[in-house]
Design an enzyme around this catalytic site. Structure first.
Site, PDB file in Angstrom:
ATOM      1  N   ASP A 261       8.795  -6.042   8.991  1.00 26.19           N
ATOM      2  CA  ASP A 261      10.107  -6.176   9.631  1.00 26.19           C
ATOM      3  C   ASP A 261      10.330  -7.566  10.228  1.00 26.19           C
ATOM      4  OD1 ASP A 261       8.037  -5.292  11.480  1.00 26.19           O
ATOM      5  OD2 ASP A 261       9.610  -5.275  13.011  1.00 26.19           O
TER       6      ASP A 261
ATOM      7  N   ASP B   5       4.494  -9.051   9.395  1.00 28.74           N
ATOM      8  CA  ASP B   5       4.685  -7.625   9.171  1.00 28.74           C
ATOM      9  C   ASP B   5       6.007  -7.399   8.448  1.00 28.74           C
ATOM     10  OD1 ASP B   5       2.290  -6.914  10.258  1.00 28.74           O
ATOM     11  OD2 ASP B   5       3.088  -6.255  12.191  1.00 28.74           O
TER      12      ASP B   5
ATOM     13  N   ASP C 243       0.825  -1.211   0.000  1.00 21.46           N
ATOM     14  CA  ASP C 243       0.000   0.000   0.000  1.00 21.46           C
ATOM     15  C   ASP C 243       0.859   1.262   0.000  1.00 21.46           C
ATOM     16  OD1 ASP C 243      -2.332  -1.373  -0.045  1.00 21.46           O
ATOM     17  OD2 ASP C 243      -2.907  -0.993   2.030  1.00 21.46           O
TER      18      ASP C 243
ATOM     19  N   ASP D 164      -6.415  -7.361  14.451  1.00 28.17           N
ATOM     20  CA  ASP D 164      -5.942  -8.688  14.861  1.00 28.17           C
ATOM     21  C   ASP D 164      -6.675  -9.194  16.099  1.00 28.17           C
ATOM     22  OD1 ASP D 164      -4.826  -6.718  16.469  1.00 28.17           O
ATOM     23  OD2 ASP D 164      -2.762  -7.153  15.888  1.00 28.17           O
TER      24      ASP D 164
END
Length: 535
Positions: free
Chosen positions: A195, A193, A131, A287
């Protein structure tokens, strides 16, 4: 009853009258109110202690009995230890989603780690949900995807064209709607995610729980941190997060098969995810929202503490503060929206409803933040000015000391930082309290989403960002922390001069902590305009 006309104040100065009024206000209003607040805080302190002790006892029993997930649940590795020799038909189809938003420093790390997972190439699809609005980030993602595609990896780069509706939840939902997800008959979906860097055997160690236990909907792995030793603030974060996983997640998994999904490093059964109505963007904790809804439909979760995924802790205070706002505001807002759904649900027992509402949400997501700041940084300091009010030692010393030790045990190497942890957590409690109230009241920042700034593994980048020329002293000032620090210092000085206790020692130390944060000398000073999108 004497009145002014009776001459009571005839010989008094104006200051004397004011002093008399203040003294009466003190005894009639302030002292009784403060006493009631102290009594209330004592009750809350006991409730938090009981909850912490309960979780610690559960974890201790599980450890003593050796009740690991592999022993309690059915777990069998796939037939061949050599992934190249194992028939791919033995392995279920897995979709791996990596949501990215302007994270050029780390996106290549997560994509590369996902592509190196030990799994038959024809049994996994990697889906990069980009995005990003920054051209450099978009270019890096495209190049990384092409690189791995040329090596035979099935990898898809999905771009929503700058239209970031629903933030992360929207990206994950859009990813699931692509036709190839159904065409390939994907059974499980993994979220990392940008990282997060999983070890090659991540799928081999987590997916079997889902394959052999149909009641399990989610397998959550633990976290480990590549930059935990970067500064004192990252060490303190490591202590808090280690406790969260080792105690909160593990106890919930062991007793009720429920805990809050951490949003990453987890594997979902797609069928269970869809039955729970998928991702929703009604809050900024999509989540946790999904986890609660899936649990209310009878699903169970398992936390696997011996599988850990490397990631990066926010190293600047600004990034950490924005992250903590999301982690405190979101759950409070979700509680407000989902409480009635929990109460009316017919699929779970009364005990599980009580646990969700009281333990999981009310105590751990709302009360603990507000209580920590209000009691230790507002009410307790105020008691030094009112000697009529006595706060028992078990409230100020024994209970908080026990809870603190329970937290610190999860990270033995950092035990010597326990004092810093206490002081810093009290400072952060102010920000978490504000976030909690924003979530409950649904004010303007309730849907604020700021991507946590990460620096990746580039030493050059870190060196360039440590002391930028434009980062002047006024830019570092945080007036809320400074004002609270002044209040604590004044109370500490009053207790030092007039008091009969040694509370001033704590008050001076805590005031210093607020001042240090207030002038910007905590964490790595990495100023930048944060990437922010809010509704």
């Amino acid at each position: 009853m004497a009145t002014l006309s009776d001459g009571l104040f005839d010989d008094m100065s104006v200051l004397g009258v004011i002093g008399y009024v203040l003294e009466q206000t003190r005894f009639i209003f302030l002292v009784p109110i403060l006493k009631r607040l102290v009594n209330l805080c004592q009750v809350v302190s006991v409730l938090l202690f009981v909850d912490a002790a309960y979780m610690a006892i559960v974890v201790a029993i599980v450890k003593l009995l050796g009740r690991t997930p592999q022993k309690v649940l059915k777990w069998e590795s796939f037939k061949s230890d050599d992934i190249e020799l194992a028939p791919s038909s033995n392995h279920p189809m897995v979709l791996i989603q990596i949501p990215i938003f302007n994270e050029k420093e780390v996106c290549q790390l997560s994509i590369g780690a996902a592509c190196k997972l030990s799994w038959p190439l024809d049994r996994m699809i990697i889906q990069v949900l980009d995005d990003s609005t920054e051209e450099e980030s978009q270019k890096l993602v495209r190049l990384e995807c092409k690189k791995w595609e040329s090596e035979g990896i099935t990898i898809k780069s999905e771009v929503r064209g700058g239209f970031r509706e629903g933030f992360k939840a929207g990206a994950l939902t859009a990813g699931m709607k692509h036709s190839y997800v159904d065409e390939y008959k994907c059974e499980f979906v993994v979220i990392f995610d940008a990282d997060f860097q999983p070890e090659p055997d991540f799928l081999e160690r987590t997916v079997p729980f889902l394959v052999h236990n149909p009641e399990i909907a989610l397998v959550q792995a633990g976290w480990k941190y590549g930059n935990a030793d970067e500064c004192c603030m990252t060490r303190i974060q490591e202590m808090s997060l280690n406790y969260h996983f080792a105690v909160e997640q593990k106890s919930g998994s062991s007793i009720l098969g429920f805990f809050g999904f951490n949003g990453t490093a987890g594997v979902w059964r797609i069928k269970a995810l869809n039955e729970a109505e998928g991702w929703k963007d009604r809050t900024i904790v999509e989540d946790m929202d999904l986890a609660v809804r899936a649990y209310l439909r009878g699903s169970k979760f398992v936390y696997v503490d011996d599988v850990k995924v490397k990631n990066e802790l926010p190293s600047s205070f600004q990034a950490y503060r924005f992250q903590q706002h999301r982690w405190s505001c979101g759950p409070a807002n979700l509680f407000k929206k989902i409480a009635m759904e929990i109460i009316k649900n017919q699929n779970v027992s009364l005990w599980k409803k009580v646990y969700l509402i009281y333990n999981f949400f009310f105590l751990r997501k709302i009360v603990v933040h507000i209580f920590t700041f209000v009691f230790y940084c507002v009410i307790l300091p105020a008691t030094v000015i009112f000697p009529e009010i006595e706060v028992p030692k078990w409230t100020t010393i024994y209970i908080p000391a026990t809870i603190t030790i329970l937290n610190a045990i999860a990270t033995p190497k950092s035990f010597y930082l326990i004092l810093y942890w206490i002081l810093f957590e009290n400072v952060m409690a102010m920000h978490r309290s504000i976030g909690t109230l924003i979530g409950l009241l649904e004010t303007s920042r309730v849907k604020e989403w700021i991507v946590t700034q990460k620096l990746g593994e580039s030493n050059n980048l870190r060196e360039n960002l440590i002391f930028p020329d434009h980062y002047s002293f006024p830019e570092r000032l945080r007036w809320r922390e400074i004002m609270v620090g002044m209040y604590l210092f004044i109370c500490g000085y009053y207790d030092f001069v007039f008091g009969r206790t040694y509370l001033y020692v704590y008050l001076f130390l805590q005031s210093i902590a607020f001042f240090v944060v207030g002038v910007g000398y905590v964490g790595m000073p990495v100023p930048s305009t944060p990437v922010q999108t809010s509704e």
